[in-house]
Design a protein around this motif. Sequence first.
Motif, PDB file in Angstrom:
ATOM      1  N   GLU A 133       3.379   9.122   4.695  1.00  0.00           N
ATOM      2  CA  GLU A 133       4.675   8.729   5.241  1.00  0.00           C
ATOM      3  C   GLU A 133       5.822   9.466   4.547  1.00  0.00           C
ATOM      4  N   TRP A 134       5.541   9.999   3.357  1.00  0.00           N
ATOM      5  CA  TRP A 134       6.577  10.699   2.598  1.00  0.00           C
ATOM      6  C   TRP A 134       6.434  12.215   2.701  1.00  0.00           C
ATOM      7  N   ALA A 135       5.550  12.667   3.583  1.00  0.00           N
ATOM      8  CA  ALA A 135       5.295  14.104   3.687  1.00  0.00           C
ATOM      9  C   ALA A 135       6.564  14.873   4.048  1.00  0.00           C
ATOM     10  N   GLY A 136       7.337  14.343   4.982  1.00  0.00           N
ATOM     11  CA  GLY A 136       8.563  15.024   5.374  1.00  0.00           C
ATOM     12  C   GLY A 136       9.564  15.116   4.243  1.00  0.00           C
ATOM     13  N   HIS A 137       9.677  14.043   3.464  1.00  0.00           N
ATOM     14  CA  HIS A 137      10.591  14.055   2.315  1.00  0.00           C
ATOM     15  C   HIS A 137      10.134  15.068   1.277  1.00  0.00           C
ATOM     16  N   LEU A 138       8.833  15.170   1.066  1.00  0.00           N
ATOM     17  CA  LEU A 138       8.319  16.143   0.099  1.00  0.00           C
ATOM     18  C   LEU A 138       8.595  17.569   0.567  1.00  0.00           C
ATOM     19  N   ARG A 139       8.491  17.799   1.865  1.00  0.00           N
ATOM     20  CA  ARG A 139       8.820  19.113   2.425  1.00  0.00           C
ATOM     21  C   ARG A 139      10.311  19.400   2.194  1.00  0.00           C
ATOM     22  N   GLU A 140      11.156  18.412   2.402  1.00  0.00           N
ATOM     23  CA  GLU A 140      12.593  18.570   2.181  1.00  0.00           C
ATOM     24  C   GLU A 140      12.878  18.901   0.720  1.00  0.00           C
ATOM     25  N   SER A 141      12.214  18.202  -0.182  1.00  0.00           N
ATOM     26  CA  SER A 141      12.403  18.459  -1.611  1.00  0.00           C
ATOM     27  C   SER A 141      11.957  19.870  -1.974  1.00  0.00           C
ATOM     28  N   ALA A 142      10.874  20.327  -1.364  1.00  0.00           N
ATOM     29  CA  ALA A 142      10.392  21.683  -1.627  1.00  0.00           C
ATOM     30  C   ALA A 142      11.449  22.712  -1.256  1.00  0.00           C
ATOM     31  N   ALA A 143      12.124  22.488  -0.137  1.00  0.00           N
ATOM     32  CA  ALA A 143      13.169  23.418   0.288  1.00  0.00           C
ATOM     33  C   ALA A 143      14.387  23.332  -0.628  1.00  0.00           C
ATOM     34  N   ASP A 198      -1.646  14.888   5.477  1.00  0.00           N
ATOM     35  CA  ASP A 198      -0.316  15.038   6.070  1.00  0.00           C
ATOM     36  C   ASP A 198       0.608  15.818   5.143  1.00  0.00           C
ATOM     37  N   VAL A 199       0.516  15.529   3.853  1.00  0.00           N
ATOM     38  CA  VAL A 199       1.306  16.260   2.870  1.00  0.00           C
ATOM     39  C   VAL A 199       0.880  17.728   2.869  1.00  0.00           C
ATOM     40  N   LEU A 200      -0.422  17.960   2.901  1.00  0.00           N
ATOM     41  CA  LEU A 200      -0.926  19.333   2.870  1.00  0.00           C
ATOM     42  C   LEU A 200      -0.471  20.115   4.105  1.00  0.00           C
ATOM     43  N   GLU A 201      -0.391  19.450   5.240  1.00  0.00           N
ATOM     44  CA  GLU A 201       0.070  20.120   6.445  1.00  0.00           C
ATOM     45  C   GLU A 201       1.523  20.569   6.304  1.00  0.00           C
ATOM     46  N   GLN A 202       2.346  19.743   5.664  1.00  0.00           N
ATOM     47  CA  GLN A 202       3.730  20.140   5.403  1.00  0.00           C
ATOM     48  C   GLN A 202       3.777  21.345   4.469  1.00  0.00           C
ATOM     49  N   GLY A 243      -1.684  19.156  -6.459  1.00  0.00           N
ATOM     50  CA  GLY A 243      -0.737  18.106  -6.112  1.00  0.00           C
ATOM     51  C   GLY A 243       0.535  18.768  -5.611  1.00  0.00           C
ATOM     52  N   CYS A 244       0.359  19.641  -4.617  1.00  0.00           N
ATOM     53  CA  CYS A 244       1.410  20.601  -4.253  1.00  0.00           C
ATOM     54  C   CYS A 244       2.571  19.992  -3.492  1.00  0.00           C
ATOM     55  N   GLY A 245       2.428  18.756  -2.984  1.00  0.00           N
ATOM     56  CA  GLY A 245       3.528  18.175  -2.234  1.00  0.00           C
ATOM     57  C   GLY A 245       3.905  19.052  -1.065  1.00  0.00           C
ATOM     58  N   GLY A 246       5.207  19.321  -0.931  1.00  0.00           N
ATOM     59  CA  GLY A 246       5.679  20.133   0.180  1.00  0.00           C
ATOM     60  C   GLY A 246       5.430  21.616   0.029  1.00  0.00           C
ATOM     61  N   GLU A 256       0.846  -1.192   0.000  1.00  0.00           N
ATOM     62  CA  GLU A 256       0.000   0.000   0.000  1.00  0.00           C
ATOM     63  C   GLU A 256       0.879   1.238   0.000  1.00  0.00           C
ATOM     64  N   ILE A 257       0.532   2.186  -0.839  1.00  0.00           N
ATOM     65  CA  ILE A 257       1.290   3.428  -0.938  1.00  0.00           C
ATOM     66  C   ILE A 257       0.667   4.446   0.005  1.00  0.00           C
ATOM     67  N   GLU A 258       1.366   4.776   1.059  1.00  0.00           N
ATOM     68  CA  GLU A 258       0.883   5.758   2.028  1.00  0.00           C
ATOM     69  C   GLU A 258       1.699   7.025   1.872  1.00  0.00           C
ATOM     70  N   TRP A 259       1.167   7.979   1.124  1.00  0.00           N
ATOM     71  CA  TRP A 259       1.949   9.176   0.827  1.00  0.00           C
ATOM     72  C   TRP A 259       2.159  10.067   2.038  1.00  0.00           C
TER      73      TRP A 259
END
Length: 299
Positions: free
Chosen positions: A8-18, A71-75, A43-46, A3-6
Motif C-alpha cells: 500500500e506504500w509502494a507509491g509513496h516509496l516511489r515518490e521518495s525515490a524521486a 508491488d514495491v518491486l514493481e515501482q 530492500g530497494c523500496g522505490g 497488519e502492515i501492508e507495504w
Amino acid sequence: MVEIEWGEWAGHLRESAANEADWNAAVAAGLVRDSDMVAVDVGCGGGGMAKALAAAMPSGTTVVAIDADPDVLEQAREHTAGAVRCELASMDDGAEPLRKAIDAPADLIWASASVHHAADQQAAIDALASLLAPGGRLALAESGLPARSLPWDLGIGEPGLELRLDLAQDKWFAAMRDSLPGTVPMPYGWTDALTRAGLVEVGTRSVLTESSAPLGAEQQERVVTQFQHRVERLKPETGEHGQGHGHGHGHIEYQEWLSAEDLAVWEQLLDPEGEHYLGRRTDLAVLSVRSIHIGHAPR
C-alpha cells in the motif's frame, strides 16, 4: 491489531525515490569504486539508490535491486527503467535466496532502513556479509539524527510538537520490533553488528542535509507532505509507522502514539484551508543527518 501492508506504500516509496535523487547520487558516487562489477540494493523500496548506483557504476557492470514486496518491486522496476535487474527476495529467508537473486559475489551491498525490519537483524547482516566478494563493502543506512524542520514554538499547541512526533515514532518502532514473528533483540550498535558478521575496517560516515528558511515552493510542499505521511501513519485508524519501509507483515496493538491534543494541532497545521497551514509559513527549514555504517569483507 494492525497488519502492515507495504504494498500500500509502494507509491509513496516511489515518490521518495524521486525526491531523494540528489542525495542518492551523491552517496552512490562516494561508495562506488572503479573496480566494482556488481552492486546490490537490498530492500530497494522505490529503487532510488539502485538507480543512482547504476549511474555511478562503470559501464558493463551489474546492479541488482531486491525487495520482498512485489508491488514495491514493481515501482522500483518502473523507476529504474531497465537500468538495473529487479529481483524478489527477503532477508528473513536467509542468504540463499539473496545469493540466487544476485547470482555473483557482490562488490557493494547497500541496505537503507530495511535491516531494522528483519526479525533477526544480526542474522540478516550475517547473510548480507556472506554475499560479498573479497574486499567488498556492506553499507547500512541506519539511524542518524532526527530531522528538524519546524520552529520549537509554532504559536499553536504546546511548544515542542516536532520532538513529540519523533517520540511517538520511536514508541511505535519499538512496538513494531516486538511484534515481529521470531523477533530477536540486537542490544548493540550497527558497527558492532557489522564486526560480528566478520567484516573489517568498520566505520560510520554521516551525511548532513541542510536547507535554510525560507524554502522554495517545491521543497516546502515536500516537507509538508512528509509530515502528512508521518502523522497519518500514527493515527488510530492506520497505526502505521514512519521509519523507512518494511519487508514482511506483522501486527501491533494500537495505543495512543500521539495525544489527542497534538493530533488536533497537526490537523490544523496540515489543513490547506486553515489559518495555521504549514505550507504558508516562511520559517520551515530542512536539517537532517543520516548515518551510513560500512564494513569490508576480508581479502
